[in-house]
Motif scaffolding. Structure first.
Motif, PDB file in Angstrom:
ATOM      1  N   LYS A 207       0.854  -1.193   0.000  1.00 25.03           N
ATOM      2  CA  LYS A 207       0.000   0.000   0.000  1.00 25.03           C
ATOM      3  C   LYS A 207       0.889   1.242   0.000  1.00 25.03           C
ATOM      4  N   GLY A 208       0.605   2.160  -0.918  1.00 26.61           N
ATOM      5  CA  GLY A 208       1.429   3.355  -1.037  1.00 26.61           C
ATOM      6  C   GLY A 208       2.649   3.168  -1.921  1.00 26.61           C
ATOM      7  N   GLY A 209       2.864   1.937  -2.398  1.00 32.59           N
ATOM      8  CA  GLY A 209       3.955   1.688  -3.332  1.00 32.59           C
ATOM      9  C   GLY A 209       3.707   2.409  -4.642  1.00 32.59           C
ATOM     10  N   CYS A 210       4.747   2.656  -5.402  1.00 29.72           N
ATOM     11  CA  CYS A 210       4.548   3.448  -6.622  1.00 29.72           C
ATOM     12  C   CYS A 210       5.271   2.846  -7.821  1.00 29.72           C
ATOM     13  N   MET A 211       4.851   3.299  -8.990  1.00 28.12           N
ATOM     14  CA  MET A 211       5.434   2.863 -10.254  1.00 28.12           C
ATOM     15  C   MET A 211       5.726   4.082 -11.119  1.00 28.12           C
ATOM     16  N   VAL A 212       6.846   4.037 -11.822  1.00 25.48           N
ATOM     17  CA  VAL A 212       7.135   5.010 -12.876  1.00 25.48           C
ATOM     18  C   VAL A 212       7.318   4.212 -14.160  1.00 25.48           C
ATOM     19  N   LEU A 213       6.426   4.428 -15.107  1.00 25.05           N
ATOM     20  CA  LEU A 213       6.395   3.656 -16.342  1.00 25.05           C
ATOM     21  C   LEU A 213       6.580   4.595 -17.528  1.00 25.05           C
ATOM     22  N   THR A 214       7.514   4.268 -18.405  1.00 26.34           N
ATOM     23  CA  THR A 214       7.716   5.058 -19.613  1.00 26.34           C
ATOM     24  C   THR A 214       7.515   4.174 -20.842  1.00 26.34           C
ATOM     25  N   PHE A 215       6.602   4.592 -21.687  1.00 27.48           N
ATOM     26  CA  PHE A 215       6.293   3.893 -22.929  1.00 27.48           C
ATOM     27  C   PHE A 215       6.915   4.628 -24.105  1.00 27.48           C
ATOM     28  N   LEU A 216       7.347   3.898 -25.110  1.00 28.57           N
ATOM     29  CA  LEU A 216       7.508   4.494 -26.429  1.00 28.57           C
ATOM     30  C   LEU A 216       6.085   4.705 -26.919  1.00 28.57           C
ATOM     31  N   GLY A 217       5.696   5.949 -27.153  1.00 26.38           N
ATOM     32  CA  GLY A 217       4.292   6.230 -27.445  1.00 26.38           C
ATOM     33  C   GLY A 217       4.115   7.170 -28.617  1.00 26.38           C
ATOM     34  N   ARG A 218       3.038   7.952 -28.546  1.00 21.99           N
ATOM     35  CA  ARG A 218       2.747   8.932 -29.601  1.00 21.99           C
ATOM     36  C   ARG A 218       1.910  10.050 -28.994  1.00 21.99           C
ATOM     37  N   ARG A 219       1.947  11.228 -29.612  1.00 19.41           N
ATOM     38  CA  ARG A 219       1.107  12.339 -29.174  1.00 19.41           C
ATOM     39  C   ARG A 219      -0.281  12.257 -29.798  1.00 19.41           C
ATOM     40  N   SER A 220      -0.319  11.860 -31.046  1.00 19.80           N
ATOM     41  CA  SER A 220      -1.557  11.869 -31.826  1.00 19.80           C
ATOM     42  C   SER A 220      -2.549  10.812 -31.342  1.00 19.80           C
ATOM     43  N   THR A 357      13.151  13.836 -37.120  1.00 22.15           N
ATOM     44  CA  THR A 357      12.546  12.576 -36.667  1.00 22.15           C
ATOM     45  C   THR A 357      12.769  12.387 -35.168  1.00 22.15           C
ATOM     46  N   LYS A 358      11.676  12.142 -34.460  1.00 26.97           N
ATOM     47  CA  LYS A 358      11.750  12.001 -33.007  1.00 26.97           C
ATOM     48  C   LYS A 358      10.892  10.835 -32.514  1.00 26.97           C
ATOM     49  N   PHE A 359      11.341  10.236 -31.419  1.00 27.99           N
ATOM     50  CA  PHE A 359      10.521   9.280 -30.684  1.00 27.99           C
ATOM     51  C   PHE A 359       9.734  10.050 -29.623  1.00 27.99           C
ATOM     52  N   THR A 360       8.482   9.644 -29.414  1.00 23.54           N
ATOM     53  CA  THR A 360       7.639  10.246 -28.376  1.00 23.54           C
ATOM     54  C   THR A 360       7.587   9.307 -27.177  1.00 23.54           C
ATOM     55  N   ASN A 361       7.768   9.859 -25.993  1.00 24.36           N
ATOM     56  CA  ASN A 361       7.757   9.067 -24.759  1.00 24.36           C
ATOM     57  C   ASN A 361       6.585   9.483 -23.883  1.00 24.36           C
ATOM     58  N   VAL A 362       5.864   8.518 -23.360  1.00 23.56           N
ATOM     59  CA  VAL A 362       4.768   8.772 -22.426  1.00 23.56           C
ATOM     60  C   VAL A 362       5.177   8.199 -21.071  1.00 23.56           C
ATOM     61  N   THR A 363       5.278   9.061 -20.064  1.00 24.37           N
ATOM     62  CA  THR A 363       5.706   8.634 -18.730  1.00 24.37           C
ATOM     63  C   THR A 363       4.590   8.899 -17.729  1.00 24.37           C
ATOM     64  N   ILE A 364       4.311   7.890 -16.897  1.00 19.49           N
ATOM     65  CA  ILE A 364       3.248   8.032 -15.896  1.00 19.49           C
ATOM     66  C   ILE A 364       3.764   7.597 -14.523  1.00 19.49           C
ATOM     67  N   LEU A 365       3.440   8.391 -13.505  1.00 16.91           N
ATOM     68  CA  LEU A 365       3.761   8.066 -12.122  1.00 16.91           C
ATOM     69  C   LEU A 365       2.482   7.668 -11.407  1.00 16.91           C
ATOM     70  N   LEU A 366       2.470   6.464 -10.864  1.00 17.49           N
ATOM     71  CA  LEU A 366       1.282   5.906 -10.228  1.00 17.49           C
ATOM     72  C   LEU A 366       1.573   5.518  -8.786  1.00 17.49           C
ATOM     73  N   THR A 367       0.589   5.712  -7.917  1.00 24.15           N
ATOM     74  CA  THR A 367       0.693   5.263  -6.524  1.00 24.15           C
ATOM     75  C   THR A 367      -0.457   4.313  -6.228  1.00 24.15           C
ATOM     76  N   LYS A 368      -0.133   3.184  -5.595  1.00 22.53           N
ATOM     77  CA  LYS A 368      -1.182   2.213  -5.265  1.00 22.53           C
ATOM     78  C   LYS A 368      -2.115   2.789  -4.209  1.00 22.53           C
ATOM     79  N   LYS A 369      -3.408   2.692  -4.479  1.00 20.75           N
ATOM     80  CA  LYS A 369      -4.412   3.199  -3.557  1.00 20.75           C
ATOM     81  C   LYS A 369      -4.497   2.323  -2.298  1.00 20.75           C
ATOM     82  N   ALA A 370      -5.035   2.902  -1.249  1.00 23.07           N
ATOM     83  CA  ALA A 370      -5.189   2.158   0.011  1.00 23.07           C
ATOM     84  C   ALA A 370      -6.201   1.037  -0.158  1.00 23.07           C
TER      85      ALA A 370
END
Length: 370
Positions: A207-220, A357-370
């Motif tokens: 509980k309260g642990g977290c994740m940082v996830l980065t995807f090779l993604g896109r804006r569109s 030419t560029k790669f797009t990165n999507v990064t999300i920070l998540l925290t596990k709910k109680a």
């Protein structure tokens, strides 16, 4: 294609190895450092654990594998000094598919620990390392055993090639000429995979642990847009040319599809909200050049690498070869590899001379709910 068997980066330390061709991935890890610092600081200050369990999912092998681990330990040790706390012990879990070059990682651990000790101002807590082979699209760790999960440039890989893409002729991913059902099949596979990933990690994190996830993604919002899969479209061009010249059979190309999906920020957010186990703390988009050497100083590299800095087509082709070669060999055989990447290099060089030419990165920070 049995993804779990053939999806792994080129091992070893040769000229086409991932270890020597992963500068793009390194730059992405550097770009997203502030988000991890925020996550790690919040995690430690809110829980002050005596033992910290960290998992890197899709760790691969090479210079990037232990980069985030080193960063994590340094941040926690700095906090311990500031707060006058005793250092915790660290349990580090390195996960990837069974074909990953784990041996190379294990061989580097002693020098990694020695370097880390030399860089720290004071003695650090004991560090224990574990290799954990297996797909993260399923349970990998015991219940509530992890504090922090990191993954970079791994979650765009799917558990399998989507079903129902048999009519994706002449393409190897979602291209501008792909039928609409192909994009839908890819997206639905991403939804299933990422939802399962979130469910499994929710069970494994405290509980309260977290994740940082980065995807090779896109804006569109359009999955066939250039910022999503253009680099694969150019590889398909090289393969199609080889079909026309009789080097590859047409049916071979028509049955080859990459098990990848580059999501948009809204698609990532939607799955997190639907699954419901995590709070979203941050969701950010960044970019890196296809050619990672574009804005890196040649003096930072040994002379033989510095000579290639101006050859963007070569640099990007080598980067993609380190990633894609095992899949191509599995499907087409080894004999065509040099020819494919020679043609691909020329196509890339031509495109890169005409557009940014560029790669797009999507990064999300998540925290596990109680």
């Amino acid at each position: 294609m049995k993804v779990a068997h053939v999806l792994h980066m080129n091992g070893g330390v040769g000229h086409a190895s991932y270890a020597n061709n992963s500068l793009v991935q390194q730059k992405v890890i550097c770009l997203t450092k502030p988000i991890r610092e925020e996550a790690i600081t919040s995690l430690y200050c809110n829980t002050v654990p005596r033992s910290l369990a960290v998992a890197d999912l899709g760790c691969s092998s090479g210079p990037n594998t232990l980069l985030v681990v080193s960063e994590f330990i340094k941040i926690v040790e700095k906090l311990c000094r500031e707060l006058n706390h005793k250092s915790p012990e660290y349990k580090v879990f390195l996960n990837d598919l069974p074909g990953n070059d784990f041996n190379n990682i294990f061989k580097s651990l002693d020098s990694f620990k020695e370097k880390l000790r030399d860089e720290m101002e004071s003695r650090i807590g004991p560090c224990y390392f574990y290799g954990v082979p297996g797909s993260f699209y399923g349970r990998v760790f015991p219940n509530q055993s992890l504090h922090f999960v990191h993954s970079s440039y791994s979650l765009q890989w799917l558990s399998k090639v989507p079903e129902g893409v048999d009519n994706n002729r002449g393409n190897v991913y979602i291209g501008s000429t792909s039928p609409t059902n192909v994009a839908r099949a890819y997206y639905e596979q991403f939804q299933r995979d990422f939802s399962l990933f979130l469910k499994c990690r929710a069970e494994e994190l405290v509980k309260g642990g977290c994740m940082v996830l980065t995807f090779l993604g896109r804006r569109s919002d359009d999955p066939s847009s250039k910022d999503g899969g253009y680099i694969w479209e150019l590889m398909a061009t090289a393969l199609n040319d080889m079909v026309l010249q009789g080097i590859i059979k047409e049916e071979q190309l028509d049955t080859f599809n990459i098990p990848q999906y580059t999501p948009s920020p809204s698609e990532v957010k939607l799955e997190v909200l639907k699954e419901g186990s995590f709070a979203i703390n941050r969701l950010e988009v960044s970019e890196v050049n296809w050619d990672a050497f574009d804005d890196w100083n040649a003096l930072e590299f040994e002379s033989e690498r510095a000579d290639s800095l101006s050859d963007g087509g070569y640099n990007v082709a080598q980067c993609m070869r380190a990633v894609a070669e095992p899949m191509l060999v599995s499907h087409f055989g080894e004999a065509i590899i040099e020819e494919v990447f020679s043609r691909y290099q020329q196509i890339l060089a031509d495109r890169m001379s005409k557009e940014k030419t560029k790669f797009t990165n999507v990064t999300i920070l998540l925290t596990k709910k109680a």
